[in-house]
Design an enzyme around this catalytic site. Structure first.
Site, PDB file in Angstrom:
ATOM      1  N   LYS A  54      26.471  39.470  23.480  1.00  0.00           N
ATOM      2  CA  LYS A  54      25.515  39.558  24.601  1.00  0.00           C
ATOM      3  C   LYS A  54      24.258  40.293  24.144  1.00  0.00           C
ATOM      4  CE  LYS A  54      27.901  37.804  28.173  1.00  0.00           C
ATOM      5  NZ  LYS A  54      27.488  36.838  29.179  1.00  0.00           N
ATOM      6  N   GLU A  88      30.553  44.049  31.538  1.00  0.00           N
ATOM      7  CA  GLU A  88      30.839  42.687  31.090  1.00  0.00           C
ATOM      8  C   GLU A  88      32.334  42.480  30.909  1.00  0.00           C
ATOM      9  OE1 GLU A  88      28.096  40.430  30.360  1.00  0.00           O
ATOM     10  OE2 GLU A  88      29.761  39.026  30.523  1.00  0.00           O
ATOM     11  N   ASP A  89      32.836  41.427  31.494  1.00  0.00           N
ATOM     12  CA  ASP A  89      34.203  40.974  31.274  1.00  0.00           C
ATOM     13  C   ASP A  89      35.269  42.046  31.558  1.00  0.00           C
ATOM     14  OD1 ASP A  89      32.892  38.672  30.718  1.00  0.00           O
ATOM     15  OD2 ASP A  89      33.795  38.320  28.761  1.00  0.00           O
ATOM     16  N   ASP A 115      27.227  41.517  34.911  1.00  0.00           N
ATOM     17  CA  ASP A 115      26.772  40.191  34.487  1.00  0.00           C
ATOM     18  C   ASP A 115      27.618  39.081  35.107  1.00  0.00           C
ATOM     19  OD1 ASP A 115      25.198  38.480  32.939  1.00  0.00           O
ATOM     20  OD2 ASP A 115      26.691  38.447  31.332  1.00  0.00           O
ATOM     21  N   ASP A 116      28.929  39.301  35.177  1.00  0.00           N
ATOM     22  CA  ASP A 116      29.818  38.235  35.662  1.00  0.00           C
ATOM     23  C   ASP A 116      29.663  38.011  37.164  1.00  0.00           C
ATOM     24  OD1 ASP A 116      31.172  37.779  33.096  1.00  0.00           O
ATOM     25  OD2 ASP A 116      31.720  39.877  33.365  1.00  0.00           O
ATOM     26  N   ARG A 171      39.187  40.957  30.738  1.00  0.00           N
ATOM     27  CA  ARG A 171      38.999  39.550  31.146  1.00  0.00           C
ATOM     28  C   ARG A 171      37.906  38.935  30.267  1.00  0.00           C
ATOM     29  NH1 ARG A 171      35.102  36.819  31.760  1.00  0.00           N
ATOM     30  NH2 ARG A 171      34.115  37.180  33.759  1.00  0.00           N
ATOM     31  N   ASN A 220      34.453  29.521  30.844  1.00  0.00           N
ATOM     32  CA  ASN A 220      34.294  29.593  29.395  1.00  0.00           C
ATOM     33  C   ASN A 220      35.607  30.047  28.766  1.00  0.00           C
ATOM     34  OD1 ASN A 220      31.443  29.072  29.443  1.00  0.00           O
ATOM     35  ND2 ASN A 220      31.154  31.150  30.223  1.00  0.00           N
ATOM     36  N   TYR A 226      27.679  32.904  20.508  1.00  0.00           N
ATOM     37  CA  TYR A 226      28.013  33.104  21.914  1.00  0.00           C
ATOM     38  C   TYR A 226      29.116  32.107  22.256  1.00  0.00           C
ATOM     39  CZ  TYR A 226      26.776  34.070  26.833  1.00  0.00           C
ATOM     40  OH  TYR A 226      26.800  34.437  28.153  1.00  0.00           O
ATOM     41  N   ASN A 230      24.811  29.132  32.468  1.00  0.00           N
ATOM     42  CA  ASN A 230      25.367  30.342  31.862  1.00  0.00           C
ATOM     43  C   ASN A 230      24.441  31.527  32.109  1.00  0.00           C
ATOM     44  OD1 ASN A 230      26.046  32.368  29.719  1.00  0.00           O
ATOM     45  ND2 ASN A 230      27.556  30.802  29.251  1.00  0.00           N
TER      46      ASN A 230
HETATM   47  N1  NDP Z   1      29.057  30.328  33.076  1.00  0.00           N
HETATM   48  C1  NDP Z   1      28.896  31.614  33.225  1.00  0.00           C
HETATM   49  O1  NDP Z   1      27.788  32.150  33.084  1.00  0.00           O
HETATM   50  C2  NDP Z   1      30.068  32.457  33.576  1.00  0.00           C
HETATM   51  C3  NDP Z   1      31.325  31.960  33.533  1.00  0.00           C
HETATM   52  N2  NDP Z   1      32.392  32.744  33.871  1.00  0.00           N
HETATM   53  C4  NDP Z   1      33.708  32.162  33.745  1.00  0.00           C
HETATM   54  O2  NDP Z   1      34.333  32.082  34.993  1.00  0.00           O
HETATM   55  C5  NDP Z   1      35.733  32.213  34.829  1.00  0.00           C
HETATM   56  C6  NDP Z   1      36.234  33.186  35.876  1.00  0.00           C
HETATM   57  O3  NDP Z   1      35.668  34.439  35.691  1.00  0.00           O
HETATM   58  P1  NDP Z   1      35.833  35.579  36.803  1.00  0.00           P
HETATM   59  O4  NDP Z   1      35.388  35.100  38.111  1.00  0.00           O
HETATM   60  O5  NDP Z   1      35.220  36.773  36.265  1.00  0.00           O
HETATM   61  O6  NDP Z   1      37.416  35.741  36.790  1.00  0.00           O
HETATM   62  P2  NDP Z   1      38.353  36.352  37.905  1.00  0.00           P
HETATM   63  O7  NDP Z   1      39.617  36.642  37.239  1.00  0.00           O
HETATM   64  O8  NDP Z   1      37.641  37.426  38.619  1.00  0.00           O
HETATM   65  O9  NDP Z   1      38.550  35.136  38.941  1.00  0.00           O
HETATM   66  C7  NDP Z   1      39.275  33.987  38.661  1.00  0.00           C
HETATM   67  C8  NDP Z   1      39.572  33.305  39.949  1.00  0.00           C
HETATM   68  O10 NDP Z   1      40.107  32.029  39.645  1.00  0.00           O
HETATM   69  C9  NDP Z   1      41.301  31.852  40.382  1.00  0.00           C
HETATM   70  N3  NDP Z   1      42.181  30.956  39.631  1.00  0.00           N
HETATM   71  C10 NDP Z   1      42.724  31.134  38.428  1.00  0.00           C
HETATM   72  N4  NDP Z   1      43.439  30.063  38.066  1.00  0.00           N
HETATM   73  C11 NDP Z   1      43.343  29.184  39.089  1.00  0.00           C
HETATM   74  C12 NDP Z   1      43.860  27.904  39.328  1.00  0.00           C
HETATM   75  N5  NDP Z   1      44.632  27.274  38.422  1.00  0.00           N
HETATM   76  N6  NDP Z   1      43.546  27.300  40.492  1.00  0.00           N
HETATM   77  C13 NDP Z   1      42.790  27.914  41.386  1.00  0.00           C
HETATM   78  N7  NDP Z   1      42.252  29.124  41.216  1.00  0.00           N
HETATM   79  C14 NDP Z   1      42.529  29.761  40.072  1.00  0.00           C
HETATM   80  C15 NDP Z   1      41.876  33.230  40.568  1.00  0.00           C
HETATM   81  O11 NDP Z   1      42.755  33.204  41.648  1.00  0.00           O
HETATM   82  P3  NDP Z   1      43.560  34.476  42.167  1.00  0.00           P
HETATM   83  O12 NDP Z   1      42.517  35.389  42.735  1.00  0.00           O
HETATM   84  O13 NDP Z   1      44.469  33.951  43.182  1.00  0.00           O
HETATM   85  O14 NDP Z   1      44.227  35.068  40.969  1.00  0.00           O
HETATM   86  C16 NDP Z   1      40.610  34.011  40.814  1.00  0.00           C
HETATM   87  O15 NDP Z   1      40.239  33.924  42.156  1.00  0.00           O
HETATM   88  C17 NDP Z   1      35.963  32.633  33.393  1.00  0.00           C
HETATM   89  O16 NDP Z   1      36.410  31.529  32.666  1.00  0.00           O
HETATM   90  C18 NDP Z   1      34.597  33.031  32.888  1.00  0.00           C
HETATM   91  O17 NDP Z   1      34.423  32.707  31.531  1.00  0.00           O
HETATM   92  C19 NDP Z   1      32.249  34.030  34.300  1.00  0.00           C
HETATM   93  C20 NDP Z   1      31.010  34.577  34.343  1.00  0.00           C
HETATM   94  C21 NDP Z   1      29.832  33.847  33.933  1.00  0.00           C
HETATM   95  C1  PYR Z   2      29.379  33.885  30.328  1.00  0.00           C
HETATM   96  C2  PYR Z   2      30.194  35.004  30.744  1.00  0.00           C
HETATM   97  O1  PYR Z   2      29.692  36.091  30.993  1.00  0.00           O
HETATM   98  C3  PYR Z   2      31.609  34.825  30.868  1.00  0.00           C
HETATM   99  O2  PYR Z   2      32.103  33.720  30.692  1.00  0.00           O
HETATM  100  O3  PYR Z   2      32.286  35.806  31.142  1.00  0.00           O
HETATM  101 MG    MG Z   3      31.132  37.642  31.043  1.00  0.00          MG
END
Ligand code: NDP
Ligand code: PYR
Ligand code: MG
Length: 639
Positions: free
Chosen positions: A260, A332-333, A355-356, A242, A497, A189, A541
C-alpha cells in the site's frame, strides 16, 4: 567534531553500514549547522559532494539560503538532499541527512543509481572501479528491467524481483512502477501481493517495515526509535487478521502495508522516506502458519480483549508522541470485529482512516456516480444489493446512503432502504436484528428471510450487484443471468481480492449477461472477447483513492478525516472518467494517468478540509491541483 556556528552534531554512522556525514539544517532564516566527520577533516575519504559543495559555498561566501533556493525541483518542492519535502512542516528542531559514498553508496537504496552514476559522480563519490565503465540513462535501466521482468513466468518471481529492486535502488523502483503502472500494479499489489503474504516466511530476504509484537509491550516508543526515518507522514498498519480475502495471515500480512505504501509513493507522490509500514503481531489463529517452521511471527493464538486493546492503544499513543498530530494512520486489513471499533475509538483523537471501510466506499461510490452516465437516473433511482456485509460492504452502503441523502434531502434512515445486504446467513432482515453485529443493524430492513443470493436477486431486483464477501465464484451463472434479466445494463462489481476470491470473472460477467454488464473488479482481469467484441473491465479498487486522499490530507495539514472528504474524493475520481472511457463501458479511468488523477483527488480533498476547518497548513494555496502536483515525489535521479 567541529562546530561551525556554536551548535554541533555528532557524526552518525547509519546502523554501522558505513561512515557517513550528518548535516543539520534549518529552513529559511535559521542559521545553518554542519557537522563534519569525527576528525573534522572536510577532505576525508568519505566526504560527499554535498559536504564539499556546502563547504565551498561557505568558503565562497555564499549563504546556505542561496544553496537552498537553487536546489528546487518541480516548482515548489525543495529538494536539497534528493528528497521532495514540500509536504513537510517547517522543522522545529534541526533535521539531519546522512550521505554515504563509495561502496556504501552503491548499497544505499535511497541514493544508489547503479550504472547511471555519471563519470563526474563516480569520481566525486569514490565509485571508480566499483562499477563497470558503461554509463547508462535511467530510461535504459528501465528498459532492461522491464525486459528482465517479462522473462519471469511466475508472478511471485516478478514480485520478488521488484522487492529486490526497491531494496537496491529506490528511485529506479518508483520510476519503473510509475512508468509501467498498468503492468506492474498487479505485481506489487493485488493479486500477487496476496500470494506473497501467504509465502512471506519463505520469500523474505530483507525485512521491510516495522514489526511490533506483544513482546514489545511497554516499549513501543523505543522500538519506533529504531526506524531510520523521523519525518513520517503516512503509516499503514495491519494486524494481519483479514488479509485481502485470504483470511488470517498473522505477521506475514506485512506485505500489505509495504505494498500500500509503495502505491502511496508511486500513485500519490508521498516521499518514500515519509512512509512507515507497520505490522502489529498479536499472534495468529491460522493453524497452518502456526505449524509452519518458516512462519515469521509470534507462534501463539491471537491475543484478544484487553490485551489486544492495550497494545493497540500503546501503539496509537506512541505514534502521536513520536510523529505528532498530523501523521496519517491508515488501518488496513484488520478483521471487522476490531476494524469498526478502532476507527470509532481513534477517529476523534488521531488522523485515521480505514481503507477497507472508507477507501473502498469512496472508490465504489465514484464508480457508481460515473456509471450513472451509462445507465441513467440518479443514485436514488437505483436499488443496491451486496453479497458481503462486513467492512467493505457496509462501508460502501453507508457512503451511498449518505450521498443519496445529500442529493435528495431525505434522511439517511430513508435512503438506506434502497440498499440490501446478504451475509453468510442470507439477506439481512429485521427478524435477525438481535443477533446482528452492530455495523449490520442499520441494514436490517423489514422483509421475509431469504437464504440464497439468487433468490434475493429475484425478489429485490437490484440494478446494482456488489460483491464484498471474500468468497470466490459466488456470482453464479444463475445470479448474473437474473441480473441481466431485470436490467438492460446490470452493474456488477466483484470487489473481492485477490483474483481467486473474485465473486465472478470478467469473462463470466460479460458472457452470462450477453455483453450487457457494466463490470469492474477488485483485482484486474484481462480484456474479454465476446461475440467478436472486446470488453475491457475496470478495477474497482481503493488504490484509486487512498494515495490522492492521503496527499490531500497531508498537504492541507488536515487533522481529521470527515465523511464529506470521502465524498469529495469520490466526486473527484468520477470526474476523471472521460467520454472515451465511457465509450468502452469503463466506469474508472485507466491507471496510466493515476498521478494526475491523484493530484485532482488531493486538491478536492484539501479544498474540503479547508472548507470544513480541518486544515492547518495556512494560507490555503490558490491553485490546489498545481500545488498537489508540486508536492509529489519525483523519482528521476538527482545529481
Ligand atoms: N476492491 C477493493 O478495493 C476492496 C476489496 N475488498 C475485498 O472485499 C472482501 C471482503 O472484505 P471485508 O468486507 O473487509 O471482509 P469482512 O470479513 O469484514 O466481510 C465479509 C462479509 O462477507 C460475508 N461472507 C463471507 N462469505 C460469504 C458467502 N459465501 N456468502 C455470503 N456472504 C459471505 C461475511 O458474512 P458474515 O458476516 O456472516 O460472516 C461478511 O459479512 C475481501 O475479499 C477483500 O479483499 C476489501 C476492501 C477493498
Ligand atoms: C484492496 C483492499 O484493500 C483489500 O482487498 O483489502
Ligand atoms: Mg485492504
Amino acid at each position: 567534531m567541529i562546530s561551525l556556528n556554536g551548535s554541533s552534531f555528532l557524526n552518525n554512522s547509519l546502523s554501522g553500514v558505513s561512515r557517513s556525514f550528518t548535516f543539520s539544517q534549518r529552513k529559511v532564516s535559521a542559521p545553518m549547522m554542519v557537522a563534519l566527520s569525527s576528525n573534522g577533516q572536510p577532505g576525508e575519504r568519505n566526504a560527499s559532494i554535498l559536504m564539499e559543495s556546502t563547504l565551498k559555498e561557505m568558503r565562497d561566501g555564499a549563504s546556505v539560503l542561496d544553496m537552498d533556493s537553487k536546489s528546487t525541483v518541480d516548482g515548489l518542492v525543495e529538494d536539497a538532499y534528493g528528497e521532495d519535502r514540500a509536504t513537510e512542516d517547517p522543522p522545529v528542531t534541526p533535521w539531519a541527512v546522512s550521505v554515504a559514498s563509495g561502496y556504501s553508496l552503491l548499497r544505499d537504496p535511497h541514493r544508489n543509481k547503479g550504472l547511471a552514476f555519471t563519470e563526474k559522480e563516480r569520481d566525486t563519490h569514490y565509485l571508480s572501479g566499483l562499477l563497470p565503465p558503461v554509463v547508462v540513462s535511467q530510461e535504459l535501466q528501465i528498459k532492461k528491467l522491464m525486459h528482465n521482468l517479462r522473462q519471469y513466468e511466475v508472478p511471485l518471481q516478478k514480485y520478488m524481483a521488484m522487492m529486490d529492486l526497491q531494496e537496491m535502488n529506490e528511485r529506479l523502483f518508483y520510476k519503473l512502477l510509475i512508468d509501467n503502472v498498468e503492468e506492474l500494479l498487479p505485481v506489487v499489489y493485488t493479486p500477487t501481493v496476496g500470494e506473497a503474504c501467504q509465502k512471506y516466511g519463505c520469500i523474505l530476504r530483507r525485512p521491510q517495515g516495522l514489526f511490533i509484537s506483544l513482546k514489545e509491550k511497554g516499549e513501543i516508543i523505543e522500538v519506533m526509535k529504531n526506524w531510520p526515518e523521523d519525518k513520517i507522514q503516512v503509516i499503514v498498519v495491519t494486524d494481519g487478521e483479514r488479509i485481502l480475502g485470504l483470511g488470517d495471515l498473522g505477521c506475514q500480512g506485512m506485505g500489505i502495508p509495504v505494498g500500500k505504501l509503495s502505491l502511496y509513493t508511486a500513485l500519490g507522490g508521498i516521499r518514500p522516506s515519509a512512509c512507515l509500514p507497520v505490522t502489529i503481531d498479536v499472534g495468529t489463529n491460522n493453524e497452518k502458519l502456526l505449524n509452519d517452521e518458516f512462519y515469521i511471527g509470534l507462534r501463539q493464538r491471537r491475543a484478544t480483549g484487553q490485551e489486544y486493546a492495550e497494545l493497540l492503544h500503546e501503539f496509537m499513543a506512541a505514534v502521536k508522541q513520536k510523529y505528532g498530530e498530523k501523521v496519517l494512520i491508515q488501518f488496513e486489513d484488520f478483521a471487522n470485529h476490531n476494524a469498526f471499533d478502532l476507527l470509532a475509538k481513534y477517529g476523534t483523537t488521531h488522523l485515521v482512516f480505514n481503507d477497507d471501510i472508507q477507501g473502498t466506499a469512496s472508490v465504489v461510490l465514484a464508480g457508481l456516480i460515473a456509471a450513472l452516465k451509462l445507465v441513467g437516473g440518479t443514485l436514488a433511482d437505483h436499488t443496491f444489493l451486496f453479497l458481503g456485509a462486513g467492512e467493505a460492504g457496509t462501508g460502501i452502503a453507508e457512503l451511498i446512503a449518505l450521498e443519496m441523502s445529500k442529493q435528495t434531502q431525505a434522511p439517511v434512515e430513508e435512503t438506506r432502504k434502497k440498499i440490501w445486504l446478504v451475509d453468510s446467513k442470507g439477506l439481512i432482515v429485521s427478524s435477525r436484528k438481535e443477533s446482528l453485529q452492530h455495523f449490520k443493524q442499520p441494514w436490517a430492513h423489514e422483509h421475509e428471510p431469504v437464504k440464497e443470493l439468487v433468490d434475493a436477486v429475484k425478489i429485490i431486483k437490484p440494478t446494482v450487484l456488489i460483491g464484498s464477501s471474500g468468497a470466490g465464484r459466488t456470482f453464479t451463472k444463475e445470479v448474473v443471468e437474473a441480473m441481466a434479466f431485470f436490467n438492460e445494463k446490470p452493474i456488477i462489481l466483484s470487489l473481492s481480492n485477490p483474483t481467486s476470491q473474485s465473486e465472478c470473472t470478467a469473462e463470466e460477467a460479460y458472457t452470462w449477461s450477453q455483453g450487457r454488464a457494466i463490470f469492474a473488479s477488485g483485482s484486474p482481469f484481462d480484456p474479454v472477447e465476446y461475440n467478436g467484441k472486446v470488453y475491457a473491465s475496470g478495477q474497482a479498487n481503493n488504490a484509486y483513492i487512498f494515495p490522492g486522499l492521503g496527499l490531500g490530507l497531508i498537504m492541507s495539514g488536515a487533522i481529521r478525516v470527515h465523511d464529506d472528504i470521502l465524498l469529495a474524493a469520490s466526486e473527484a475520481l468520477a470526474a476523471e472518467v472521460t467520454q472515451e472511457n465511457f465509450d468502452k463501458g469503463l466506469i474508472y479511468p485507466p491507471f496510466t494517468n493515476i498521478r494526475k488523477i491523484s493530484a485532482h483527488i488531493a486538491a478536492r480533498v484539501a479544498a474540503k478540509a479547508y472548507e470544513l476547518g480541518l486544515a492547518t497548513h495556512l494560507p490555503q494555496p490558490e491553485n490546489l491541483v498545481e500545488y498537489a502536483e508540486s508536492c509529489m515525489y519525483n523519482p528521476n535521479y538527482q545529481s
